[in-house]
Structures are given as structure tokens and as C-alpha cells.
Design an enzyme around this catalytic site. Structure first.
Site, short mmCIF file in Angstrom:
data_model
loop_
_atom_site.label_atom_id
_atom_site.label_comp_id
_atom_site.label_asym_id
_atom_site.label_seq_id
_atom_site.Cartn_x
_atom_site.Cartn_y
_atom_site.Cartn_z
N GLU A 1 18.73 6.80 41.62
CA GLU A 1 17.76 7.73 41.05
C GLU A 1 16.79 8.16 42.15
O GLU A 1 16.45 7.34 43.02
CB GLU A 1 16.99 7.06 39.91
CG GLU A 1 17.91 6.70 38.74
CD GLU A 1 17.18 6.02 37.58
OE1 GLU A 1 15.95 5.83 37.67
OE2 GLU A 1 17.86 5.68 36.60
N HIS B 1 15.51 9.33 33.41
CA HIS B 1 15.00 7.99 33.09
C HIS B 1 13.69 8.08 32.30
O HIS B 1 12.67 7.50 32.67
CB HIS B 1 14.80 7.18 34.37
CG HIS B 1 14.81 5.70 34.12
ND1 HIS B 1 15.27 4.80 35.03
CD2 HIS B 1 14.42 4.94 33.04
CE1 HIS B 1 15.16 3.57 34.55
NE2 HIS B 1 14.65 3.64 33.34
P1 NAI Z 1 16.60 -7.13 25.40
O1 NAI Z 1 16.60 -8.15 26.47
O2 NAI Z 1 15.70 -7.31 24.21
O3 NAI Z 1 18.09 -6.95 24.85
C1 NAI Z 1 19.22 -6.93 25.65
C2 NAI Z 1 20.35 -7.53 24.83
O4 NAI Z 1 21.57 -7.31 25.52
C3 NAI Z 1 20.22 -9.03 24.64
O5 NAI Z 1 20.33 -9.34 23.27
C4 NAI Z 1 21.38 -9.60 25.45
O6 NAI Z 1 21.89 -10.80 24.91
C5 NAI Z 1 22.37 -8.47 25.37
N1 NAI Z 1 23.39 -8.45 26.41
C6 NAI Z 1 23.25 -8.64 27.74
N2 NAI Z 1 24.41 -8.47 28.37
C7 NAI Z 1 25.32 -8.15 27.43
C8 NAI Z 1 26.69 -7.83 27.47
N3 NAI Z 1 27.37 -7.82 28.60
N4 NAI Z 1 27.31 -7.55 26.30
C9 NAI Z 1 26.63 -7.58 25.13
N5 NAI Z 1 25.33 -7.85 25.02
C10 NAI Z 1 24.67 -8.14 26.17
O7 NAI Z 1 16.31 -5.74 26.11
P2 NAI Z 1 15.70 -4.42 25.47
O8 NAI Z 1 14.23 -4.45 25.51
O9 NAI Z 1 16.36 -4.14 24.19
O10 NAI Z 1 16.18 -3.34 26.57
C11 NAI Z 1 17.54 -2.99 26.69
C12 NAI Z 1 17.76 -2.19 27.96
O11 NAI Z 1 17.04 -0.96 27.92
C13 NAI Z 1 17.32 -2.92 29.23
O12 NAI Z 1 18.31 -2.75 30.21
C14 NAI Z 1 16.08 -2.16 29.64
O13 NAI Z 1 15.86 -2.20 31.03
C15 NAI Z 1 16.42 -0.76 29.18
N6 NAI Z 1 15.27 0.13 29.00
C16 NAI Z 1 15.40 1.43 29.40
C17 NAI Z 1 14.35 2.30 29.25
C18 NAI Z 1 14.50 3.73 29.64
O14 NAI Z 1 13.51 4.35 29.97
N7 NAI Z 1 15.67 4.28 29.57
C19 NAI Z 1 13.05 1.86 28.74
C20 NAI Z 1 13.07 0.51 28.24
C21 NAI Z 1 14.14 -0.32 28.42
#
Ligand code: NAI
Length: 411
Positions: free
Chosen positions: A271, A294
């Protein structure tokens, strides 16, 4: 004998550096506390940060600034780092712990914003709005119902049922979608969502795949050529998680072949560092592909929430030593105690540290008014409140205890 003024650091000498256009509220909160704040609109290069960090006590970043061992080697005054975002993969947390640097983030503040964008994009992709909109901007009136679908009754597959994935599940179900989810950790199904036992099971069942996994290394190219072959023809794909989770080459090939009918991608393997750099990607100019810079979590509401939440945790840490919700330090909630001097001792987690600190205090006739200890695998964190008057030589003695990482007198 010394008193507080001679030992604790004057607040206006605490330099705070905020990078990556952090909301002005954060600056205001730090300034109100009397700290000196410098706030920059973009990120800076690794080399620039290596130089600048030398004078910085508190650093605020978002997702683009990498904090690694080299940066930390120069960060002699650094007390804490605030990640004004959710993820902390850009920070070497172990290296921070071993340097006695506490890290804070905002794990919940922008989850709703990401979910809302995903919902909007699912509808836009099913209706081909983006393509039709572009055509109309070019004067082409393409009124047709062909390949336009309602979301009601369609199957949504959520990979990663964490804070974002599970909220998306609820809103998508409210719109009449059938939700399937897959997570590597056992997660309770919300509403009528159906748990899948494997990624393959999810991919082969659903009309739209939405990736919401965290940024662990194992998730590199979680969706690659093999996974695309498991998906139904005409599937839609959303990635608002991390750029490296989807193999862009494979996605482009599948979009071009029509196997994937549309995609919404908010995060990319590379990015631009700032708004001046040109975005390069093979996804540019592909039809029915919504690309956004993003911005999943970038709403005024989320930024405001983050910009209050992270500084409040950091200010608590600087003022009282509290580490509640730190991602790498043992979590300790501490009362402020005006009748005492507070000593903060961070050390590698080896046995006998508390005994050594207390031996120095006892042998100098110093009364302990309160003491708190908590450890992680890597470090121990000891707060000791002692009576106001003491001999400064004890500070040197405590600093010299082997395995001490950082020692400071708070007040
Ligand atoms: P979180 O940690 O609450 O949830 C992530 C989930 O993914 C967990 O339940 C974990 O067990 C699961 N997981 C991990 N690897 C996996 C796999 N290979 N297969 C299946 N499940 C798997 O995280 P949250 O807060 O829900 O955020 C999710 C994503 O969104 C993160 O990568 C975060 O960086 C991203 N994000 C992106 C934003 C954006 O601006 N686009 C803003 C906020 C978050």
C-alpha cells in the site's frame, strides 16, 4: 534525601510523536496533560524514524509504521507505543517487551465501520453498481436486470468469526442472507449462522466470501489458487482484513476468467505510504471490482473513538503505571497514591527479582506502602509505592539489579 520534583521527569520534557495523521483529539489529550506533542500527517521512512525516535518517549502510529528491533535499539527514552488501529502486527511485541516498552491499541473502536462497508459492498457487488455507475459517468445508459441480484436469501461465507466477522454475521442475517462461517477457534454461532468445519466446506457452499481473519503469519495467501477452485462459479469475494491474506495474482486470474464475478478489496499486499504515492495493483481497471484505499475502519466515528481510547490508556500508563489493555505488558490496574513515591521496575522474567528490590529497600530502612507484581512469559512488572523521603542511592542500586530492563520513578 530527595523529593518528587527531583526524580520524576517534567511533563513538558516528555516528547510525544504522532505519525500517520492521527486524529487531533489525541494531540489535544496529550497536550492537556502538559506533554510536548509533534504530530505528522504521513508516515516516515524507517531510517527517519530510527533517527527521530531517539528523543521520543511516547510514539503513536497506525498500520503503516513498522516498529522493529532496529527502531527500538535507538529508542532509549521510549516508554510506550500506541497503535491507533486494531492490529499490532506492524509492531515487534516481543522486542518491545524486552525493551520495557508497553504497547496499547484500540481493539474494538472501528469494527462497526468495517462491517458497514462490507454490507454496502456486498449489495453493490450483487447489483453491479460500480460498473454501471462508471458507465453512466461516461454517458452510457445500461439499464438491464441481467446479473443483478438481491442479497436476500444469498449465502454469505465469513472467514474469521471475530469482532468484525461476528458483527457482519448479525447485520447480514438481518438483510435476509444465510450466513456460514469458519474460524480456527471454536466460536458460538450467532442467530441462525451455520458453522463450517473447514475452509473448504465454507468455500464450496457460499455465494459471497468475506475474509475477516487476523494478521498472523499463517494467513499469508489464505485465499490462493487452490481455494479459488473450491469456490462456486460466479462467487463474489471481499477482503477487508489484511492485504497478504489474498493472493492478488490468483484473484486477478479468477476475475479475468469470470470464475469470480466481482470483488471488493480494501487492503493490499503493498500500500502507498501516503496520499501522494501512486497505488500500483493489477486490480486497477478491472470491471466489478471495488477497490478502496484501506478505509474499512476509517470513519469519523471510529477515528474519534480510537483517538480517545488509545491516549487514555497511555496517559494512565505514564501517570500511574496502569497497563490495563496493554497488548504486551502484564495488565495491572493501579490506584494513584499521592502519599507515596511510585517506583516502576520492568525486568526479564527470572525468579527472585522482587526479593532483590525489597532487600535494597529494607536495608536502606525504607518502608513499602504498597506493592504490585505481575509477569508475562517474557517480563516482570513491579510497582512499589514507598514513603516520600528516601536516599537517591537506592535508585542506582535498584537500576543495577541484574536483568533490569527499565526502571523509573513515577512521582
Ligand atoms: P479478531 O481478532 O477479533 O478476529 C479474527 C478472527 O479470525 C479470530 O476469531 C481468529 O480465530 C480467526 N482466524 C484467524 N486465522 C484464521 C484462519 N486462518 N481461518 C479462520 N479463522 C481464522 O479481529 P477483528 O477485530 O475482527 O479484525 C479482523 C481483521 O480486520 C483483522 O485482520 C484486522 O486487522 C482487520 N481490520 C481491517 C480494517 C480496515 O480498515 N480494513 C479495520 C479494522 C480491522
Amino acid at each position: 534525601m530527595i523529593n518528587q520534583m527531583e526524580t520524576s521527569f517534567p511533563k513538558n520534557k516528555i516528547n510525544i510523536l504522532l505519525l500517520e495523521n492521527i486524529h487531533p483529539l489525541a494531540r489535544e489529550m496529550f497536550q492537556k496533560e502538559g506533554f510536548h506533542v509533534e504530530s505528522l500527517a504521513g508516515s516516515i521512512s524507517h531510517a527517519e524514524l530510527e533517527e527521530k525516535i531517539k528523543d521520543v518517549s511516547v510514539l503513536g502510529i497506525r498500520s503503516k509504521t513498522n516498529i522493529d528491533a532496529e527502531i527500538l535499539d535507538n529508542a532509549k527514552r521510549l516508554l510506550c507505543v500506541g497503535a491507533f488501529c486494531i492490529g499490532t502486527n506492524q509492531i515487534d511485541l516481543t522486542a518491545c517487551s524486552l525493551k520495557g516498552v508497553a504497547v496499547f491499541n484500540a481493539p474494538f473502536s472501528n469494527t462497526r465501520s468495517v462491517v458497514e462497508l462490507a454490507i454496502g459492498e456486498i449489495i453493490m457487488l450483487f447489483r453491479g453498481v460500480y460498473e454501471k455507475c462508471q458507465k453512466l459517468h461516461n454517458g452510457i445508459w445500461d439499464k438491464s436486470a441481467k446479473n443483478n441480484f438481491e442479497v436476500r436469501g444469498k449465502k454469505l461465507g465469513i472467514i474469521g468469526y471475530g469482532k468484525i466477522g461476528s458483527q457482519l454475521s448479525i447485520l447480514a442475517e438481518d438483510m435476509g442472507m444465510q450466513v456460514y462461517y469458519y474460524d480456527i477457534v471454536e466460536k458460538l454461532a450467532l442467530g441462525n449462522a451455520v458453522k463450517c468445519n473447514s475452509l473448504k466446506e465454507l468455500l464450496s457452499n457460499v455465494d459471497v466470501v468475506s475474509v475477516h481473519v487476523d494478521g498472523r503469519n499463517d494467513n499469508y495467501h489464505l485465499i490462493g489458487p487452490e481455494q479459488f477452485t473450491k469456490m462456486k462459479p460466479g462467487v463474489l469475494l471481499l477482503n477487508l482484513s489484511r492485504g497478504f491474506t489474498v493472493d492478488i495474482e490468483a484473484l486477478v486470474a479468477n476475475l479475468q476468467s469470470g470464475h469470480v464475478r466481482g470483488a471488493a478489496i480494501d487492503v493490499f499486499p503493498e500500500e502507498p505510504l501516503n496520499n501522494q504515492q501512486i497505488f500500483q495493483s493489477k486490480l486497477r481497471h478491472l470491471p466489478n471490482v471495488i477497490i478502496t484505499p484501506h478505509i474499512g475502519g476509517s470513519t469519523e466515528e471510529a477515528q474519534e473513538h480510537i483517538s480517545r481510547f488509545v491516549p487514555s490508556k497511555m496517559i494512565d500508563f505514564i501517570n500511574s503505571g496502569s497497563t490495563i489493555m496493554s497488548v504486551n505488558f502484564p495488565n495491572l490496574q493501579l490506584p494513584e497514591f499521592n502519599q507515596a513515591n511510585r517506583l516502576i521496575h520492568i525486568h526479564t522474567n527470572v525468579p527472585g527479582m522482587l526479593a532483590q528490590i525489597n532487600h535494597i529497600l529494607a536495608s536502606n530502612g525504607i518502608n513499602i506502602l504498597g506493592q504490585y507484581l505481575k509477569t508475562t512469559d517474557e517480563i516482570g512488572y513491579v510497582i512499589t509505592d514507598i514513603e516520600k523521603n528516601y536516599d537517591a542511592k537506592i535508585l542506582d542500586e535498584i537500576k543495577k539489579i541484574p536483568n533490569t530492563i527499565k526502571f523509573r520513578v513515577l512521582y
